[in-house]
Design a protein around this motif. Structure first.
Motif, PDB file in Angstrom:
ATOM      1  N   GLY A  27       4.491  -2.803  -1.456  1.00 53.07           N
ATOM      2  CA  GLY A  27       3.611  -3.970  -1.369  1.00 53.07           C
ATOM      3  C   GLY A  27       2.943  -4.083  -0.015  1.00 53.07           C
ATOM      4  N   THR A  28       3.696  -3.817   1.035  1.00 50.82           N
ATOM      5  CA  THR A  28       3.133  -3.850   2.391  1.00 50.82           C
ATOM      6  C   THR A  28       2.039  -2.791   2.539  1.00 50.82           C
ATOM      7  OG1 THR A  28       5.257  -4.598   3.258  1.00 50.82           O
ATOM      8  CG2 THR A  28       3.693  -3.697   4.846  1.00 50.82           C
ATOM      9  N   LEU A  29       2.303  -1.597   2.067  1.00 48.48           N
ATOM     10  CA  LEU A  29       1.306  -0.523   2.149  1.00 48.48           C
ATOM     11  C   LEU A  29       0.088  -0.839   1.278  1.00 48.48           C
ATOM     12  CD1 LEU A  29       3.653   2.579   2.088  1.00 48.48           C
ATOM     13  CD2 LEU A  29       2.470   1.595   4.055  1.00 48.48           C
ATOM     14  N   ARG A  30       0.312  -1.437   0.116  1.00 51.37           N
ATOM     15  CA  ARG A  30      -0.798  -1.802  -0.773  1.00 51.37           C
ATOM     16  C   ARG A  30      -1.726  -2.801  -0.092  1.00 51.37           C
ATOM     17  NH1 ARG A  30      -1.540  -6.135  -3.427  1.00 51.37           N
ATOM     18  NH2 ARG A  30       0.650  -6.754  -3.292  1.00 51.37           N
ATOM     19  N   ILE A  31      -1.159  -3.794   0.562  1.00 54.19           N
ATOM     20  CA  ILE A  31      -1.975  -4.794   1.264  1.00 54.19           C
ATOM     21  C   ILE A  31      -2.802  -4.131   2.361  1.00 54.19           C
ATOM     22  CG2 ILE A  31      -1.839  -6.780   2.823  1.00 54.19           C
ATOM     23  CD1 ILE A  31       0.576  -7.697   1.086  1.00 54.19           C
ATOM     24  N   ILE A  32      -2.226  -3.194   3.061  1.00 51.06           N
ATOM     25  CA  ILE A  32      -2.954  -2.482   4.116  1.00 51.06           C
ATOM     26  C   ILE A  32      -4.111  -1.695   3.517  1.00 51.06           C
ATOM     27  CG2 ILE A  32      -2.760  -0.593   5.793  1.00 51.06           C
ATOM     28  CD1 ILE A  32       0.176  -1.727   6.210  1.00 51.06           C
ATOM     29  N   PHE A  33      -3.861  -0.999   2.411  1.00 50.14           N
ATOM     30  CA  PHE A  33      -4.922  -0.221   1.773  1.00 50.14           C
ATOM     31  C   PHE A  33      -6.009  -1.129   1.203  1.00 50.14           C
ATOM     32  CE2 PHE A  33      -1.709   3.346   1.296  1.00 50.14           C
ATOM     33  CZ  PHE A  33      -2.293   4.107   2.291  1.00 50.14           C
ATOM     34  N   GLU A  38      -9.531   0.739   0.446  1.00 53.30           N
ATOM     35  CA  GLU A  38      -9.115   1.931  -0.299  1.00 53.30           C
ATOM     36  C   GLU A  38      -8.911   1.550  -1.763  1.00 53.30           C
ATOM     37  OE1 GLU A  38      -8.754   5.138   0.703  1.00 53.30           O
ATOM     38  OE2 GLU A  38      -9.603   4.540   2.618  1.00 53.30           O
ATOM     39  N   ARG A  39      -9.976   1.601  -2.539  1.00 53.45           N
ATOM     40  CA  ARG A  39      -9.932   1.079  -3.903  1.00 53.45           C
ATOM     41  C   ARG A  39      -9.196   1.964  -4.896  1.00 53.45           C
ATOM     42  NH1 ARG A  39     -16.245   1.110  -4.509  1.00 53.45           N
ATOM     43  NH2 ARG A  39     -16.591   3.191  -3.727  1.00 53.45           N
ATOM     44  N   TYR A  40      -8.864   3.185  -4.554  1.00 51.99           N
ATOM     45  CA  TYR A  40      -8.110   4.045  -5.472  1.00 51.99           C
ATOM     46  C   TYR A  40      -6.625   4.086  -5.118  1.00 51.99           C
ATOM     47  CZ  TYR A  40     -12.773   5.466  -6.791  1.00 51.99           C
ATOM     48  OH  TYR A  40     -14.073   5.446  -7.215  1.00 51.99           O
ATOM     49  N   LYS A  41      -6.304   4.026  -3.844  1.00 51.02           N
ATOM     50  CA  LYS A  41      -4.904   4.086  -3.430  1.00 51.02           C
ATOM     51  C   LYS A  41      -4.177   2.771  -3.716  1.00 51.02           C
ATOM     52  CE  LYS A  41      -5.820   7.387   0.227  1.00 51.02           C
ATOM     53  NZ  LYS A  41      -5.972   7.578   1.653  1.00 51.02           N
ATOM     54  N   ALA A  42      -4.840   1.645  -3.450  1.00 49.90           N
ATOM     55  CA  ALA A  42      -4.197   0.339  -3.607  1.00 49.90           C
ATOM     56  C   ALA A  42      -3.734   0.076  -5.038  1.00 49.90           C
ATOM     57  CB  ALA A  42      -5.121  -0.767  -3.113  1.00 49.90           C
ATOM     58  N   PRO A  43      -4.566   0.304  -6.072  1.00 51.49           N
ATOM     59  CA  PRO A  43      -4.071   0.045  -7.431  1.00 51.49           C
ATOM     60  C   PRO A  43      -2.932   0.979  -7.848  1.00 51.49           C
ATOM     61  CG  PRO A  43      -6.460   0.223  -7.424  1.00 51.49           C
ATOM     62  CD  PRO A  43      -5.989   0.613  -6.070  1.00 51.49           C
ATOM     63  N   LEU A  44      -2.978   2.218  -7.408  1.00 50.29           N
ATOM     64  CA  LEU A  44      -1.919   3.159  -7.748  1.00 50.29           C
ATOM     65  C   LEU A  44      -0.584   2.704  -7.152  1.00 50.29           C
ATOM     66  CD1 LEU A  44      -1.236   5.875  -9.099  1.00 50.29           C
ATOM     67  CD2 LEU A  44      -1.662   6.948  -6.879  1.00 50.29           C
ATOM     68  N   ILE A  45      -0.619   2.323  -5.894  1.00 45.76           N
ATOM     69  CA  ILE A  45       0.598   1.817  -5.255  1.00 45.76           C
ATOM     70  C   ILE A  45       1.031   0.518  -5.924  1.00 45.76           C
ATOM     71  CG2 ILE A  45       1.483   0.813  -3.112  1.00 45.76           C
ATOM     72  CD1 ILE A  45      -0.133   2.928  -1.611  1.00 45.76           C
ATOM     73  N   GLY A  46       0.065  -0.340  -6.271  1.00 48.39           N
ATOM     74  CA  GLY A  46       0.380  -1.604  -6.936  1.00 48.39           C
ATOM     75  C   GLY A  46       1.075  -1.400  -8.266  1.00 48.39           C
ATOM     76  N   PHE A  47       0.683  -0.376  -9.008  1.00 54.18           N
ATOM     77  CA  PHE A  47       1.334  -0.079 -10.289  1.00 54.18           C
ATOM     78  C   PHE A  47       2.825   0.162 -10.093  1.00 54.18           C
ATOM     79  CE2 PHE A  47       2.991   3.120 -13.199  1.00 54.18           C
ATOM     80  CZ  PHE A  47       2.768   2.505 -14.427  1.00 54.18           C
ATOM     81  N   PHE A  48       3.175   1.042  -9.152  1.00 60.03           N
ATOM     82  CA  PHE A  48       4.579   1.362  -8.920  1.00 60.03           C
ATOM     83  C   PHE A  48       5.331   0.172  -8.312  1.00 60.03           C
ATOM     84  CE2 PHE A  48       2.690   5.602  -9.157  1.00 60.03           C
ATOM     85  CZ  PHE A  48       3.509   6.146 -10.129  1.00 60.03           C
ATOM     86  N   GLU A  49       4.663  -0.576  -7.467  1.00 57.78           N
ATOM     87  CA  GLU A  49       5.276  -1.762  -6.872  1.00 57.78           C
ATOM     88  C   GLU A  49       5.705  -2.749  -7.957  1.00 57.78           C
ATOM     89  OE1 GLU A  49       3.898  -5.676  -4.300  1.00 57.78           O
ATOM     90  OE2 GLU A  49       2.446  -4.104  -4.743  1.00 57.78           O
ATOM     91  N   VAL A  50       4.797  -3.075  -8.866  1.00 61.68           N
ATOM     92  CA  VAL A  50       5.093  -4.056  -9.907  1.00 61.68           C
ATOM     93  C   VAL A  50       6.102  -3.500 -10.916  1.00 61.68           C
ATOM     94  CG1 VAL A  50       4.080  -5.306 -11.854  1.00 61.68           C
ATOM     95  CG2 VAL A  50       2.962  -5.326  -9.640  1.00 61.68           C
ATOM     96  N   PHE A  51       6.019  -2.215 -11.221  1.00 65.70           N
ATOM     97  CA  PHE A  51       6.980  -1.608 -12.143  1.00 65.70           C
ATOM     98  C   PHE A  51       8.399  -1.750 -11.606  1.00 65.70           C
ATOM     99  CE2 PHE A  51       9.457   2.025 -13.661  1.00 65.70           C
ATOM    100  CZ  PHE A  51       9.373   1.813 -15.036  1.00 65.70           C
ATOM    101  N   ILE A  52       8.593  -1.424 -10.341  1.00 62.81           N
ATOM    102  CA  ILE A  52       9.917  -1.533  -9.728  1.00 62.81           C
ATOM    103  C   ILE A  52      10.360  -2.995  -9.695  1.00 62.81           C
ATOM    104  CG2 ILE A  52      11.208  -1.218  -7.570  1.00 62.81           C
ATOM    105  CD1 ILE A  52       9.405   1.295  -7.134  1.00 62.81           C
ATOM    106  N   TRP A  53       9.447  -3.896  -9.365  1.00 61.41           N
ATOM    107  CA  TRP A  53       9.782  -5.314  -9.303  1.00 61.41           C
ATOM    108  C   TRP A  53      10.247  -5.824 -10.673  1.00 61.41           C
ATOM    109  CZ3 TRP A  53       7.921  -9.768 -11.645  1.00 61.41           C
ATOM    110  CH2 TRP A  53       8.396 -10.958 -11.112  1.00 61.41           C
ATOM    111  N   VAL A  54       9.541  -5.434 -11.736  1.00 65.35           N
ATOM    112  CA  VAL A  54       9.909  -5.883 -13.080  1.00 65.35           C
ATOM    113  C   VAL A  54      11.301  -5.366 -13.453  1.00 65.35           C
ATOM    114  CG1 VAL A  54       9.361  -5.581 -15.543  1.00 65.35           C
ATOM    115  CG2 VAL A  54       7.574  -6.222 -13.934  1.00 65.35           C
ATOM    116  N   VAL A  55      11.591  -4.125 -13.125  1.00 67.96           N
ATOM    117  CA  VAL A  55      12.914  -3.569 -13.429  1.00 67.96           C
ATOM    118  C   VAL A  55      14.000  -4.339 -12.677  1.00 67.96           C
ATOM    119  CG1 VAL A  55      14.386  -1.539 -13.147  1.00 67.96           C
ATOM    120  CG2 VAL A  55      12.060  -1.280 -14.025  1.00 67.96           C
TER     121      VAL A  55
END
Length: 187
Positions: A27-33, A38-55
């Motif tokens: 999440g910290t890295l996503r906010i920085i991107f 960085e419109r391609y890196k941020a959503p990719l990182i966000g996907f994994f961030e939210v997936f881990i959070w939901v688990v």
């Protein structure tokens, strides 16, 4: 899926703790991107961030019923912030504008920056005490520490300000040698 947690309940706080570290670090890295555009890196990182959070949150809601799990969640959050900041400082992503103020000859600073492979602009100004030369240069953030050391060696009384820059265009930016350039003939 996580039936092993029923047989080994002591693993739940560990899973929560490390899951939160990874989630918050991403999440910290996503906010920085996002802030750097960085419109391609941020959503990719966000996907994994939210997936881990939901688990992690699903395990807390279904199994966690003690203070150890709650403390693991909070400790993982705090540790994730800390690790995210460390990683961000380590990768030093982005570019910065360095504005340098010196009482010495600004042309010497420009020569120093040119030797390091950076273009610069010189403006003459008047400070609160005397005349100053103001030099501006745009550089990669990861190179700033080395440049700052060279500038301080040049003039220990030098003052500089660093600002984040989102994009750069149409300037004198020296091409850095690529690790692949030695294998490319004619380059």
């Amino acid at each position: 899926m996580f039936d092993f947690l029923d047989q080994s309940p002591y693993l739940l706080p560990l899973m929560i703790f490390f899951g939160r570290i990874i989630d918050v670090t991403l999440g910290t890295l996503r906010i920085i991107f996002v802030s750097k555009g960085e419109r391609y890196k941020a959503p990719l990182i966000g996907f994994f961030e939210v997936f881990i959070w939901v688990v992690v949150i699903s395990q807390i809601l279904s199994r966690a019923n003690d203070m150890t799990a709650y403390l693991s969640y909070a400790a993982g959050y705090a540790t994730g912030n800390f690790i995210g900041i460390l990683i961000e400082q380590r990768i030093a992503f982005g570019i910065v504008l360095c504005r340098i103020y010196t009482n010495k000859n600004g042309l010497d600073v420009i020569r120093l920056l040119k030797e390091c492979g950076h273009g610069a602009t010189l403006v003459h100004g008047t400070g609160s005490v005397d005349k100053v030369d103001i030099i501006e240069t745009v550089i990669e953030r990861k190179e700033m520490k080395g440049i700052a050391q060279k500038l301080t060696q040049f003039d220990p009384n030098l003052f500089y300000v660093i600002e984040d820059v989102r994009t750069k265009q149409n300037g004198i930016f020296y091409k850095r040698p690529s690790i692949f350039s030695r294998w490319r003939p004619g380059k």
